[in-house]
Design a protein around this motif. Structure first.
Motif, PDB file in Angstrom:
ATOM      1  N   ASN A  89      -1.428  13.995 -16.316  1.00  0.00           N
ATOM      2  CA  ASN A  89      -1.349  13.674 -14.887  1.00  0.00           C
ATOM      3  C   ASN A  89      -2.640  13.053 -14.384  1.00  0.00           C
ATOM      4  O   ASN A  89      -2.621  12.089 -13.613  1.00  0.00           O
ATOM      5  N   PHE A  90      -3.761  13.626 -14.805  1.00  0.00           N
ATOM      6  CA  PHE A  90      -5.064  13.128 -14.359  1.00  0.00           C
ATOM      7  C   PHE A  90      -5.262  11.677 -14.775  1.00  0.00           C
ATOM      8  O   PHE A  90      -5.719  10.835 -13.989  1.00  0.00           O
ATOM      9  N   THR A  91      -4.902  11.379 -16.024  1.00  0.00           N
ATOM     10  CA  THR A  91      -5.042  10.007 -16.526  1.00  0.00           C
ATOM     11  C   THR A  91      -4.190   9.041 -15.720  1.00  0.00           C
ATOM     12  O   THR A  91      -4.653   7.962 -15.325  1.00  0.00           O
ATOM     13  N   MET A  92      -2.943   9.423 -15.472  1.00  0.00           N
ATOM     14  CA  MET A  92      -2.062   8.571 -14.673  1.00  0.00           C
ATOM     15  C   MET A  92      -2.583   8.418 -13.244  1.00  0.00           C
ATOM     16  O   MET A  92      -2.470   7.346 -12.641  1.00  0.00           O
ATOM     17  N   GLY A  93      -3.152   9.485 -12.710  1.00  0.00           N
ATOM     18  CA  GLY A  93      -3.716   9.406 -11.367  1.00  0.00           C
ATOM     19  C   GLY A  93      -4.871   8.431 -11.267  1.00  0.00           C
ATOM     20  O   GLY A  93      -4.999   7.688 -10.292  1.00  0.00           O
ATOM     21  N   PHE A 152       0.832  -1.206   0.000  1.00  0.00           N
ATOM     22  CA  PHE A 152       0.000   0.000   0.000  1.00  0.00           C
ATOM     23  C   PHE A 152       0.865   1.254   0.000  1.00  0.00           C
ATOM     24  O   PHE A 152       0.560   2.240  -0.689  1.00  0.00           O
ATOM     25  N   ALA A 153       1.973   1.227   0.739  1.00  0.00           N
ATOM     26  CA  ALA A 153       2.880   2.378   0.772  1.00  0.00           C
ATOM     27  C   ALA A 153       3.452   2.658  -0.621  1.00  0.00           C
ATOM     28  O   ALA A 153       3.529   3.813  -1.052  1.00  0.00           O
ATOM     29  N   PHE A 154       3.840   1.602  -1.325  1.00  0.00           N
ATOM     30  CA  PHE A 154       4.408   1.789  -2.662  1.00  0.00           C
ATOM     31  C   PHE A 154       3.363   2.334  -3.626  1.00  0.00           C
ATOM     32  O   PHE A 154       3.624   3.301  -4.358  1.00  0.00           O
ATOM     33  N   PHE A 186       3.430   6.176  -5.298  1.00  0.00           N
ATOM     34  CA  PHE A 186       3.488   6.405  -6.747  1.00  0.00           C
ATOM     35  C   PHE A 186       2.255   7.173  -7.218  1.00  0.00           C
ATOM     36  O   PHE A 186       2.353   8.094  -8.036  1.00  0.00           O
ATOM     37  N   HIS A 187       1.098   6.808  -6.696  1.00  0.00           N
ATOM     38  CA  HIS A 187      -0.140   7.472  -7.097  1.00  0.00           C
ATOM     39  C   HIS A 187      -0.104   8.961  -6.775  1.00  0.00           C
ATOM     40  O   HIS A 187      -0.507   9.792  -7.599  1.00  0.00           O
ATOM     41  N   TYR A 188       0.408   9.306  -5.590  1.00  0.00           N
ATOM     42  CA  TYR A 188       0.308  10.701  -5.161  1.00  0.00           C
ATOM     43  C   TYR A 188       1.266  11.625  -5.911  1.00  0.00           C
ATOM     44  O   TYR A 188       1.183  12.849  -5.774  1.00  0.00           O
ATOM     45  N   ILE A 189       2.144  11.073  -6.715  1.00  0.00           N
ATOM     46  CA  ILE A 189       2.943  11.912  -7.609  1.00  0.00           C
ATOM     47  C   ILE A 189       2.028  12.746  -8.512  1.00  0.00           C
ATOM     48  O   ILE A 189       2.339  13.908  -8.810  1.00  0.00           O
ATOM     49  N   PHE A 190       0.880  12.200  -8.893  1.00  0.00           N
ATOM     50  CA  PHE A 190       0.030  12.831  -9.897  1.00  0.00           C
ATOM     51  C   PHE A 190      -1.008  13.787  -9.308  1.00  0.00           C
ATOM     52  O   PHE A 190      -1.104  14.936  -9.776  1.00  0.00           O
ATOM     53  N   PRO A 191      -1.801  13.407  -8.287  1.00  0.00           N
ATOM     54  CA  PRO A 191      -2.788  14.360  -7.761  1.00  0.00           C
ATOM     55  C   PRO A 191      -2.172  15.633  -7.187  1.00  0.00           C
ATOM     56  O   PRO A 191      -2.790  16.697  -7.264  1.00  0.00           O
ATOM     57  N   THR A 204      -3.436   4.758 -11.571  1.00  0.00           N
ATOM     58  CA  THR A 204      -2.728   4.296 -10.368  1.00  0.00           C
ATOM     59  C   THR A 204      -3.596   4.346  -9.117  1.00  0.00           C
ATOM     60  O   THR A 204      -3.242   3.742  -8.099  1.00  0.00           O
ATOM     61  N   GLY A 205      -4.727   5.049  -9.187  1.00  0.00           N
ATOM     62  CA  GLY A 205      -5.605   5.130  -8.016  1.00  0.00           C
ATOM     63  C   GLY A 205      -6.529   3.944  -7.867  1.00  0.00           C
ATOM     64  O   GLY A 205      -6.880   3.550  -6.744  1.00  0.00           O
ATOM     65  N   ILE A 206      -6.920   3.350  -8.990  1.00  0.00           N
ATOM     66  CA  ILE A 206      -7.860   2.227  -8.946  1.00  0.00           C
ATOM     67  C   ILE A 206      -7.326   1.039  -8.133  1.00  0.00           C
ATOM     68  O   ILE A 206      -8.063   0.457  -7.319  1.00  0.00           O
TER      69      ILE A 206
END
Length: 443
Positions: free
Chosen positions: A62-66, A12-14, A18-23, A69-71
């Motif tokens: 960025n939004f697309t990547m977010g 979960f940390a990883f 990685f996800h929070y790079i984008f939002p 990686t968020g799902i």
């Protein structure tokens, strides 16, 4: 059991790191886009409109990547953290569902209209779509932070006989004293990241003598927003957050400040030092006496409880990681204020664009706001440990008992490989967009 907990937390940390790079970029960038589009409406100068549309293209990537990686994180609530979801789902499910139903669809729908609908809608409606993208991205942050605030400082709940948490006051979720300072601090930190990104793009253009008009615009915008947001991250939002931690999580506050022993006549603030967990002290410490008591309580001699005042099980489970995360965040924030203040000084003197060492500094500093944001979140989450819901539900009691550590490790390795490819794709797409610039070059 310990292996299962370790790999569940590691995965979960990883994924969330990685996800929070984008939002963190999209939330701040949406504000700058609205600002530039608004300037175009007022001035009718085309470069502002082109700049807003250019930044929205970066926002869209960025939004697309977010989203991608968020799902997986939402699935982890059901796979790795099933017990946590079972016990708290009727509480955290409310805010997470609102984030998905309201914020995500608001953001994604009007993002498409902004990118493709300018000629059809006209400039005023085009501005409105940009504003609604901004509103959706910040509302998303609000609902996510409402979820986290409840985990940090649970309010408005009762626990049933079967151990499940249920809400008895829905309004308490959004009047939680933890929420507003955390939200404002987080949003200002995202503006810092976006400001450095925009300023670094500007520095890149000026240094390469390419699209210099836009380079100067991005530098000016990024420096002004960057200095204001960096100051607001420190005060009042950072100060407000620290006081919240001192009030509601005093053991975490002592750990992140490195206070091993309670000082009778006011607490010092530690500038440098390394936690020595064997001797329960800070090695090679450089500190200023009484400052922490004054900053926290406006009283030079106010006593702040040290870690010696708490039982071992009440302390955060990884004190060195918490301490270093907090001090890296604060140290980088101080550097940001200094660099942006210096840049603004030269901007006012109208020679910023010719000082190459400072332009190179701004350009190469761009990864560090990301690091500061992430270490800030590490501080928040490590400070809550060993709890998922502070003081009520231990992290070890929230994992899925039927998912083996081997399965979690295997999927973690898969995430690492996949996210490396996604990261590379992201860099290529953003690099291509920046290289093209707001106005495509003709040859």
């Amino acid at each position: 059991m310990e292996d299962m907990l370790f790999y569940d937390r590691l995965q979960f940390a990883f994924t969330i790191t990685f996800h929070y790079i984008f939002p963190q970029l999209t939330m701040g960038l949406s504000l700058l886009i609205v600002f530039l589009k608004g300037k175009y409406l007022l001035s009718k100068i085309e470069k502002y409109n082109n700049a807003a549309k250019f930044l929205m293209n970066i926002f869209a990537i960025n939004f697309t990547m977010g989203v991608v990686t968020g799902i997986p994180m939402e699935f982890q609530f059901g796979t790795n953290w099933a017990k946590f979801s079972e016990l708290t789902g009727s509480v955290i499910g409310q805010t997470l569902a609102m984030e998905g139903m309201f914020s995500f669809f608001l953001e994604s729908s009007f993002l498409a209209l902004f990118i493709f609908g300018e000629k059809l809608m006209g400039q005023k409606l085009h501005f409105l779509t940009g504003f609604l993208v901004f509103l959706g991205s910040w509302a998303s942050g609000w609902f996510i932070l409402a979820t986290n605030a409840w985990m940090q400082h649970p309010v408005g709940y009762e626990i049933l006989e079967n151990g499940k948490f249920v809400l008895n006051n829905f309004g308490d979720l959004f009047s939680n004293p933890w929420l507003l300072p955390a939200f404002l601090h987080n949003q200002m930190a995202s503006v810092v990241t976006s400001s450095f990104v925009v300023a670094s793009i500007g520095a890149f253009y000026v240094l390469r003598n390419k699209q210099v008009e836009y380079g100067k615009l991005f530098l000016k915008t990024g420096v002004i927003f960057g200095l204001v947001s960096s100051l607001l991250v420190a005060f009042p939002t950072g100060d407000w957050n620290a006081k919240n931690v001192a009030k509601h999580q005093p053991a975490a506050f002592a750990a992140m400040e490195g206070i091993f022993e309670t000082e009778e006549a006011g607490s010092e603030i530690v500038l440098i030092g390394q936690p020595n967990m064997v001797d329960k002290k800070l090695d090679n410490k450089i500190a200023v006496p009484n400052i922490l008591s004054f900053l926290t309580h406006q009283d030079w001699n106010k006593q702040i409880p040290g870690m010696d005042q708490f039982k071992e099980e009440e302390l955060p489970s990884n004190i060195p990681a918490l301490y270093y995360s907090y001090h890296i965040m604060v140290g980088l924030g101080t550097i940001f204020i200094g660099v942006m203040a210096l840049a603004l000084f030269f901007l006012i003197r109208k020679n910023l664009y010719t000082i190459k060492p400072l332009l190179w500094t701004i350009m190469f500093l761009v990864p560090f706001p990301y690091i500061a944001n992430l270490t800030g979140w590490y501080t928040t989450e490590l400070g809550r440990q060993p709890y998922l819901v502070y003081g009520l539900l231990k992290t070890s009691d929230g994992i899925s008992p039927t998912v083996s550590s081997g399965n979690t490790l295997f999927t973690l390795l898969g995430f690492v490989a996949l996210y490396m490819l996604l990261g590379l794709l992201f860099l290529v797409l953003v690099g291509k967009t920046i290289n093209q610039g707001p106005t495509p070059q003709t040859h």
